[in-house]
Structures are given as structure tokens and as C-alpha cells.
Design an enzyme around this catalytic site. Structure first.
Site, PDB file in Angstrom:
ATOM      1  CE1 TYR A  93      -0.904  -1.706   6.945  1.00  0.00           C
ATOM      2  CE2 TYR A  93      -0.602   0.547   6.183  1.00  0.00           C
ATOM      3  CZ  TYR A  93      -1.161  -0.707   6.027  1.00  0.00           C
ATOM      4  OH  TYR A  93      -1.975  -0.973   4.945  1.00  0.00           O
TER       5      TYR A  93
ATOM      6  CB  SER B 216      -0.917   0.034   1.234  1.00  0.00           C
ATOM      7  OG  SER B 216      -0.241   0.547   2.361  1.00  0.00           O
TER       8      SER B 216
END
Length: 362
Positions: free
Chosen positions: A224, A199
């Protein structure tokens, strides 16, 4: 589109630039798979029972593929898939569920062993996963598509296994181990594709090789970001290792989609980030789950990607490199650290040492 426009002069490394796929940001999974026949093909989609994973499974099954959905809560997954009209697999295709917890290496090994020992016409179970890569019909069951879709995002600090940071462990190490354990089946397919969901979160952190588990202090967003960079680098190195065996790998940014991935985020944080207003109305840049699944399905099945791999994709095309300092640098393109081949090789070795699993020793 001609292949010469997408492949570097040495004819092995695919260029990180658009190929003009004919699809785009608003394309859906159904759009990109229209006209593609996956009858007789087998796919695995982790996290395939919620959000864009569910839409990915729906698209692959609609094209005739037999789809296996690994799930930490298999009964819940079966209920969700049944409610979506996705029925258990039969000889003619369909969808089935098997238990898998990506944060637990023992569970990953059990799932992979069960898959490899499953139906494979005229073949026997695959050899030990730490053996040298093997190809051909004697390798066991074949796997045509592996989509490493499951993830957690910005979760509270948690340690799993031997003290691994949970986002890196779940999003990367679990999928690293799974793919390596399934390698004999991928090689046996003679044309398999592996899709790793990254992402734009990769822009938040490169791999912290000096403190990969955040032992010196936890930051949920940097953790993340590191995990999403790891997903992208995994595709780079798997493609380098697998292309001579017919296995190609792609990293994918699906776009912003409101799904269960946001379960760890308080509403106030999402409002502050501009993802929604105080009334819960989403930023128009967010995609629907069907649109979010499109790039994964495209990377896994598009004829236009034949002979390519090792690249980061977005909006149903190969992404361009990020232009540092540009207005869209945070939300579009791939940063250099997420496609760096030396970092990809180093991460693969570190991951193999951490898990004790590697289909490509030596």
C-alpha cells in the site's frame, strides 16, 4: 499570497511549502468550492460513488460541473448517486456513470475511448492515445478536472493482468493508463488539473524498483505504501510533462476517513492501530468524508493554485516537507522519496513499459 512565495527561482517548480490557503483540516468540500463556478466544465472522479469520492462528486456538481463517475459496478454506482440526489448528466451539468475496472487495462482503454468519442462541440474523437501530445480544439472532447480517487488498501495478496501486484496495479497503473489515454482531452481543456490521491501511507515504502510486484514476498502495508508513493510521484512527473500544455497535477493526502477503503481490515487491527477504541469510537483525528474530500476539491479548483503544480497537499494547503524524527513525522508532511523528481521520471518510464501506454513517447 503571492506566487513568488510558492515558485522556485526557475519559475517552473512549485515549492513544497504552505501558501496560506485560508482553509484547513476541518474545512469541507462545500467550504472550499463556495463561490467557484464550474458551469461548462467537465470532471471525471474515479471511485466517485462512495466515501470521500461521493462527497467530491457532490461538490463539483454543486458548482455546475458535468461529472463522469467511472465504476466497476455501474448499476450500483447509479443507485448510490441517485440516492444522494445526483442525477444523470444533461447539457446543463449533472452526474453520469460509465463502466471502468482500473485493474483491467482493456477496461481502461474502453472507458477512455468512450469518453473521448463523447460530446465535444464541433470536434471529432481524439487521435490514438500513443500519439504525441496534441492540443487545441481539434483534439476532441475536453476534460477540465481528473481526480484519480479510487483505491484499495492493505488488501490480501492478489495478482492482476500479467501478474501485477493488485494495489500497485489498481491505485497507480490503472490511473497512469487512464490519464495518459485521456491526455488529448486534458490538453484540449487549456488549463486542466489532475489530482492523484496519495496518503501518509507513502511513508511506509518508497518505490521498490528491484521488486515492484513483491515477487519475493508480499507485505500488504508496504505494498500500500509503495502504491501511495507512486501516486505522489505520478503527480510530480505529470506536472513536469504537462505544464507547457496547461495541465497541472497535484497529489493529495485527504486525511484519515472511515470509508469502504478499510474493508480489508479486521476490526481488531484497527483497534490495535489506535484508529478506534473497543467500542468503535473513532480517533478524533479522523475526518468526515466531507472534510476528507476538501483537499481534493481544493487542489482541483482553487484559484490560489493557478500556475502551480507537482506538489503534495494536505489539509487544503500545500504540505511541508516531513521533519525526520519529529513527533508528527509519521502523520504529517511529505517524505522526500515521494517528491523526488528523478524517482518520478524513473517510475513514469517503468509504468509506461509495464502498461504499453505513454502519451509522451521519446
Amino acid at each position: 499570497m503571492s506566487e513568488e512565495n510558492a515558485v522556485s527561482p526557475d519559475d517552473t517548480v512549485t515549492s513544497q511549502r504552505k501558501i496560506g490557503s485560508g482553509f484547513g483540516r476541518d474545512s469541507t468540500a462545500a467550504d472550499v468550492i463556495a463561490g467557484i463556478d464550474l458551469t461548462g466544465k467537465t470532471a471525471i472522479v474515479t471511485g466517485g460513488y462512495s466515501g470521500l469520492g461521493l462527497e467530491t462528486v457532490r461538490a463539483l456538481a454543486s458548482a455546475g460541473a458535468t461529472v463522469v463517475v467511472p465504476a466497476r459496478r455501474p448499476e450500483h454506482a447509479r443507485d448510490v448517486l441517485a440516492a444522494a440526489g445526483l442525477t444523470p448528466a444533461t447539457a446543463g451539468g449533472g452526474v453520469s456513470v460509465a463502466e471502468l475496472d482500473l485493474a483491467d487495462l482493456a477496461s481502461v482503454k474502453e472507458f477512455a475511448a468512450g469518453f473521448l468519442a463523447g460530446p465535444a462541440a464541433g470536434t471529432s474523437p481524439a487521435a490514438a492515445p500513443d500519439a504525441a501530445p496534441a492540443t487545441g480544439p481539434g483534439s476532441g472532447r475536453s476534460l477540465d478536472i481528473l481526480i484519480n480517487n479510487a483505491a484499495i488498501m492493505a488488501s490480501p495478496e492478489r495478482r492482476v493482468g500479467p501478474g501485477w501486484e493488485s494495489q500497485f496495479a489498481t491505485n497507480h497503473l490503472g490511473h497512469f493508463a487512464l490519464t495518459n489515454l485521456l491526455w488529448p482531452a486534458l490538453a484540449a481543456a487549456q488549463g486542466a488539473r489532475v489530482v492523484a490521491l496519495s496518503s501518509t501511507g507513502h511513508k511506509l515504502s518508497a518505490i521498490r524498483f528491484d521488486d515492484i510486484n513483491f515477487d519475493a514476498g508480499y507485505d500488504k502495508w508496504r505494498a500500500y505504501g509503495q502504491a501511495k508513493t507512486a501516486n505522489a510521484l505520478f503527480a510530480v512527473q505529470l506536472d513536469a510533462l504537462g505544464r507547457n500544455f496547461g495541465v497541472r497535477a497535484f497529489a493529495v493526502h485527504p486525511g484519515g476517513i472511515m470509508t469502504e477503503l478499510q474493508r480489508h481490515l479486521p476490526r481488531e487491527e484497527m483497534i490495535a492501530a489506535g484508529w478506534m477504541d473497543e467500542h468503535g469510537k473513532l480517533d478524533p483525528r479522523f475526518k468526515t468524508p466531507a472534510q476528507g474530500a476538501a483537499t481534493s476539491v481544493w487542489a482541483a479548483t482553487a484559484p490560489a493554485l493557478q500556475g502551480m503544480g507537482g506538489v503534495y497537499c494536505e489539509d487544503c494547503d500545500i504540505a511541508e516537507a516531513t521533519v525526520p524524527g519529529s513527533p508528527e513525522a509519521r502523520i504529517r508532511g511529505v517524505d522526500a522519496h515521494a517528491v523526488d523528481r528523478e524517482a518520478a521520471r524513473r517510475l513514469w518510464q517503468v509504468s509506461a513499459e509495464m502498461t504499453g501506454i505513454n502519451a509522451f513517447p521519446g
